[in-house]
Design a protein around this motif. Structure first.
Motif, mmCIF file in Angstrom:
data_model
loop_
_atom_site.group_PDB
_atom_site.id
_atom_site.type_symbol
_atom_site.label_atom_id
_atom_site.label_comp_id
_atom_site.label_asym_id
_atom_site.label_seq_id
_atom_site.Cartn_x
_atom_site.Cartn_y
_atom_site.Cartn_z
ATOM 1 N N ASP A 414 0.885 -1.171 0.000
ATOM 2 C CA ASP A 414 0.000 0.000 0.000
ATOM 3 C C ASP A 414 0.920 1.217 0.000
ATOM 4 O O ASP A 414 1.411 1.646 1.039
ATOM 5 C CB ASP A 414 -0.881 -0.056 1.254
ATOM 6 C CG ASP A 414 -1.754 1.172 1.417
ATOM 7 O OD1 ASP A 414 -1.629 2.115 0.629
ATOM 8 O OD2 ASP A 414 -2.557 1.184 2.369
ATOM 9 N N THR A 415 1.166 1.742 -1.185
ATOM 10 C CA THR A 415 2.209 2.757 -1.360
ATOM 11 C C THR A 415 1.634 4.156 -1.218
ATOM 12 O O THR A 415 0.790 4.562 -2.004
ATOM 13 C CB THR A 415 2.849 2.621 -2.749
ATOM 14 O OG1 THR A 415 1.839 2.848 -3.744
ATOM 15 C CG2 THR A 415 3.435 1.230 -2.964
ATOM 16 N N GLN A 418 2.914 10.970 -3.616
ATOM 17 C CA GLN A 418 2.203 12.071 -4.257
ATOM 18 C C GLN A 418 2.938 12.475 -5.536
ATOM 19 O O GLN A 418 4.127 12.171 -5.680
ATOM 20 C CB GLN A 418 2.193 13.296 -3.336
ATOM 21 C CG GLN A 418 1.789 13.023 -1.917
ATOM 22 C CD GLN A 418 1.911 14.258 -1.047
ATOM 23 O OE1 GLN A 418 3.003 14.798 -0.892
ATOM 24 N NE2 GLN A 418 0.804 14.713 -0.488
ATOM 25 N N THR A 419 2.237 13.209 -6.378
ATOM 26 C CA THR A 419 2.895 13.776 -7.561
ATOM 27 C C THR A 419 4.180 14.482 -7.130
ATOM 28 O O THR A 419 5.217 14.393 -7.782
ATOM 29 C CB THR A 419 1.957 14.802 -8.236
ATOM 30 O OG1 THR A 419 0.711 14.160 -8.500
ATOM 31 C CG2 THR A 419 2.546 15.335 -9.528
ATOM 32 N N ASP A 505 -1.667 15.687 4.150
ATOM 33 C CA ASP A 505 -2.417 14.518 4.618
ATOM 34 C C ASP A 505 -2.418 14.415 6.132
ATOM 35 O O ASP A 505 -1.426 14.749 6.789
ATOM 36 C CB ASP A 505 -1.805 13.239 4.046
ATOM 37 C CG ASP A 505 -2.205 13.046 2.606
ATOM 38 O OD1 ASP A 505 -3.370 12.715 2.367
ATOM 39 O OD2 ASP A 505 -1.359 13.255 1.715
ATOM 40 N N ARG A 520 -6.615 13.540 3.020
ATOM 41 C CA ARG A 520 -6.222 14.945 2.977
ATOM 42 C C ARG A 520 -6.844 15.664 4.161
ATOM 43 O O ARG A 520 -7.979 15.383 4.529
ATOM 44 C CB ARG A 520 -6.712 15.597 1.682
ATOM 45 C CG ARG A 520 -6.250 14.923 0.405
ATOM 46 C CD ARG A 520 -4.804 15.078 0.139
ATOM 47 N NE ARG A 520 -4.408 16.472 0.036
ATOM 48 C CZ ARG A 520 -3.214 16.870 -0.423
ATOM 49 N NH1 ARG A 520 -2.323 15.975 -0.827
ATOM 50 N NH2 ARG A 520 -2.915 18.139 -0.489
HETATM 51 O O1 PRX Z 1 -3.931 11.980 -0.057
HETATM 52 C C1 PRX Z 1 -2.867 11.187 -0.505
HETATM 53 C C2 PRX Z 1 -3.388 10.208 -1.540
HETATM 54 O O2 PRX Z 1 -3.194 10.812 -2.788
HETATM 55 C C3 PRX Z 1 -2.543 12.080 -2.619
HETATM 56 C C4 PRX Z 1 -1.585 12.309 -3.756
HETATM 57 O O3 PRX Z 1 -2.292 12.330 -4.934
HETATM 58 P P1 PRX Z 1 -1.546 12.432 -6.317
HETATM 59 O O4 PRX Z 1 -0.545 13.532 -6.281
HETATM 60 O O5 PRX Z 1 -2.609 12.498 -7.341
HETATM 61 O O6 PRX Z 1 -0.728 11.111 -6.459
HETATM 62 C C5 PRX Z 1 -1.395 9.904 -6.508
HETATM 63 C C6 PRX Z 1 -0.443 8.815 -6.842
HETATM 64 C C7 PRX Z 1 0.831 8.840 -6.142
HETATM 65 C C8 PRX Z 1 -1.884 12.002 -1.295
HETATM 66 O O7 PRX Z 1 -1.639 13.276 -0.754
HETATM 67 N N1 PRX Z 1 -2.685 8.928 -1.513
HETATM 68 C C9 PRX Z 1 -1.850 8.434 -2.434
HETATM 69 N N2 PRX Z 1 -1.477 7.192 -2.125
HETATM 70 C C10 PRX Z 1 -2.064 6.881 -0.967
HETATM 71 C C11 PRX Z 1 -2.833 7.992 -0.565
HETATM 72 N N3 PRX Z 1 -3.520 8.002 0.577
HETATM 73 C C12 PRX Z 1 -3.469 6.903 1.347
HETATM 74 N N4 PRX Z 1 -2.778 5.801 1.024
HETATM 75 C C13 PRX Z 1 -2.056 5.732 -0.108
HETATM 76 N N5 PRX Z 1 -1.395 4.625 -0.417
#
Ligand code: PRX
Length: 654
Positions: A414-415, A418-419, A505, A520
């Motif tokens: 469960d990775t 974020q971007t 987060d 978030r």
């Molecule tokens: O809130 C967290 C959630 O996705 C956000 C980042 O989104 P984005 O930049 O679109 O990237 C998504 C792909 C890496 C984070 O701030 N998030 C991402 N992965 C998880 C997660 N929340 C919980 N568990 C995760 N594994």
């Protein structure tokens, strides 16, 4: 109803998995400790996993100090990304498949592109770009389907030092134009049409519309996907396939500075204007490559499949750059999980003997609602590991994924990332860290998470802690700035908690030091003075047999401050009723406690999602607040009709 108590709290990997894993528990402890004790020594060594044209002498020069946010890694090193992802594998892997391309329509043949073919095609595109005057530092926007040409184009940009910005093919013409203008792109690469789920989107038509709002100096290179007709503007539009065929098959790669920008990726911020996240060359590649190998326990010869789109960071790091830097075989899938039927993911896994499969909880939940029989039909014996990304995975989905897809033998990583982070920052290392369903577990090497009290900014020093997730030091994959707006970068990520990168987060750390992302912080609701993660309530709702999907937001409540508003999509064949509503309220009370009981439940035939499957909570919050006059930008909605239905049947009319 599924009894969640049947779920164990800790799942270690099997002895067989651990025996073959790159990193075991002792290895993780030792390397993690070394990485935070002496990041210069640790990353100086890890950076040797890629080839440098000129070695760096300085490893780390980073500051999170207010007013001086500056992040540099391997600064005086020179390298080339495409040389690392392709050329350096030529001696050993020229005939190995680099990319398996699986088209939308299963009746169309898959393609197996070898490293040698990848080199030639990348070089041809690079030569075409050069012929159009693209040089080092120029921006190129890619607006493409999930086809090999997208990977060729990304790699071609890196070959000549151009900066790419991939715009997801599901974005509207306006969104495309905004991005082209913001980064002042010289050229756009697109395709005629993008097939997806048996339908097709006119990418070239969209590009034509976007170009009306862009400088007339911007050129458009068009690759043929379906061959169906499109309009053509002489002098502006060029045929990529014809030019590739006429171009020379080899293009020398250029020397690129480690801190030269590699790509820009636009992502939504809390305000309306998308943020142009900038990643640079050396640190990003080291981090993408290391995380790909370690988190997924990738071994030579494995077939790796990340179901994301290259329009998102996940596609950048784990379809293209991480896997190819590691000489992997990476699957690129053009289609959707539910077409022609709900077994498509599993059919593709079986067909290409996928070893590591990486997808998003939203996909799992939607497939779960359609029944496990779609999984059982296919031979998934090749799978060794499963991954999840994008949001917390609720225990119900985790359990289904584990049981039906992983057959109880595949670790689930469960990775959390974020971007902005370039690669995984909190994640199970599968042979080292036993999983707890719903927890992203422990920090990756070099990552220094801290849980801060949201209000006071105090660092929580106890092992058990709750607050916001911040990082106290830099890592090589970190974004460097926002394109053209370093001040906004500082404000968006470093102004809230001085001296820290703020992820945005919420997070809980348990007695074992495991991190649980609660969503978030703008999604956190405060009910009668109690903080409640919307993800927690959603997780409870979807644990009910009748519920396929749920989204929970806060809305103003006279007495409680905020009330809990739940949008619930029922399983196929389940009829909504007041009785069921009461049952769900009681269920959530039972699962979490009275405080979590939804105040309002709206039956939602569908939830507003972006075309990448992310629920647009901003819209749900507005509707819940009975303030739907100003929904903001809805251009990225996959199905705008969903919103009309939700407004018409809203529960809060006060
Ligand atoms: O809130 C967290 C959630 O996705 C956000 C980042 O989104 P984005 O930049 O679109 O990237 C998504 C792909 C890496 C984070 O701030 N998030 C991402 N992965 C998880 C997660 N929340 C919980 N568990 C995760 N594994």
């Amino acid at each position: 109803m599924t009894d969640q108590s049947a779920l164990k709290s800790v799942y270690p990997a099997s002895a067989e998995f651990v025996a073959k894993a790159h990193v075991d528990a002792a290895g993780y402890e030792a390397r993690y400790a070394a990485s935070v004790k002496d990041p210069v020594a640790f990353w100086g060594e890890e950076a040797q996993r890629i080839d440098w044209i000129k070695p760096f002498t300085r490893v780390k020069d980073t500051s999170f100090a207010p007013g001086n946010i500056s992040i540099k890694w391997f600064e005086d090193g020179l390298l080339n990304v495409s040389a690392n992802c392709i050329d350096r594998h030529m001696l050993t892997r020229a005939n190995q498949t680099a990319i398996i391309w699986e088209p939308d329509d299963p009746k169309e043949p898959a393609q197996h592109i070898t490293y040698a073919q990848l080199l030639e095609n990348t070089c041809r595109v690079a030569n075409v770009l050069k012929a159009h005057g693209v040089t080092k530092g120029d921006r190129v926007v890619l607006y493409m389907p999930m086809i090999p040409e997208a990977a060729y184009a990304m790699l071609a940009c890196t070959r000549i030092g151009a900066i790419h910005s991939v715009v997801f093919g599901g974005f509207s013409p306006d969104a495309l134009a905004n991005r082209v203008n913001d980064c002042e792109a010289k050229l756009v690469i697109t395709a005629d049409w993008a097939p997806r789920g048996g339908k097709k989107t006119g990418l070239k038509d969209n590009t034509d519309k976007a170009m009306l709002h862009c400088s007339d100096k911007v050129k458009v290179l068009v690759t043929k996907r379906t061959g169906d007709q499109t309009s053509w503007v002489e002098g502006r539009d060029f045929d990529l396939n014809a030019e590739m065929a006429a171009a020379r098959p080899y293009c020398p790669y250029v020397e690129v500075g480690a801190e030269d920008p590699m790509f820009i990726l636009y992502t939504s911020g809390s305000t309306g204007k998308p943020k142009g996240v900038v990643h640079t060359t050396g640190g990003y590649l080291v981090f993408a490559s290391l995380t790909h190998q370690v988190t997924f326990d990738y071994h030579d010869g494995d077939v790796f499949w990340c179901t994301a789109d290259v329009g998102w960071v996940t596609g950048h790091s784990y379809i293209v750059y991480g896997p190819l830097a590691n000489g992997a075989t990476t699957v690129m899938f053009e289609g959707v999980p539910t077409w022609p039927d709900a077994g498509r993911f599993w059919e593709v896994c079986a067909k290409h003997k996928v070893n590591q499969f990486y997808t998003a909880p939203t996909a799992i939940r939607s497939l779960m609602g359609l029944g496990a029989e779609w999984v059982e039909k296919h031979d998934l014996s090749s799978l060794k590991l499963l991954g999840s990304v994008g949001e917390p995975i609720n225990p119900e989905a985790w359990s289904w994924y584990n049981t039906h897809v992983g057959k109880g033998k595949c670790p689930i990583v469960d990775t959390f990332w974020q971007t902005e982070t370039g690669g995984h920052i909190i994640t199970p290392i599968p042979g080292a860290i036993p999983q707890k369903p719903g927890s992203a577990t422990k920090p990756f090497f070099g990552i220094r998470p801290e849980v801060l009290d949201a209000a006071t900014g105090q660092v929580q020093t106890g092992t058990e802690a709750e607050g916001v997730l911040c990082l106290s030091d830099s890592w090589p994959g970190q974004m460097r700035t926002l394109w053209g707006d370093h001040q906004r970068f500082e404000e968006a990520y470093f102004s809230q908690y001085k001296g820290y990168y703020f992820t945005g987060d919420g997070c809980r750390r348990d007695a074992d030091g495991y991190y649980w992302i609660t969503g978030r912080v703008d999604d956190v609701i405060n009910v009668s003075g109690h903080r409640m993660g919307t993800a927690e309530v959603e997780s409870a709702l979807v644990a009910h047999d009748a519920v396929a999907e749920a989204a929970v937001v806060g809305y103003p409540h006279d007495i409680k401050g905020q009330g809990i508003y739940a949008y619930v999509t029922l399983m196929k064949g389940v009829e909504p009723s007041d009785d069921l509503r009461k049952k769900l309220e009681a269920w959530v009370r039972h699962e979490i406690g009275p405080i979590a009981k939804p105040d309002l439940i709206q039956w939602a035939p569908g939830l507003p999602k972006t075309r990448s499957g992310k629920i647009m909570r901003r819209i749900l919050r507005k509707i819940a607040e009975n303030d739907f006059g100003s929904l903001g930008d809805t251009s990225t909605l996959a199905d705008p009709a969903v919103v009309d239905d939700l407004i018409a049947n809203r529960m809060n009319r006060g």
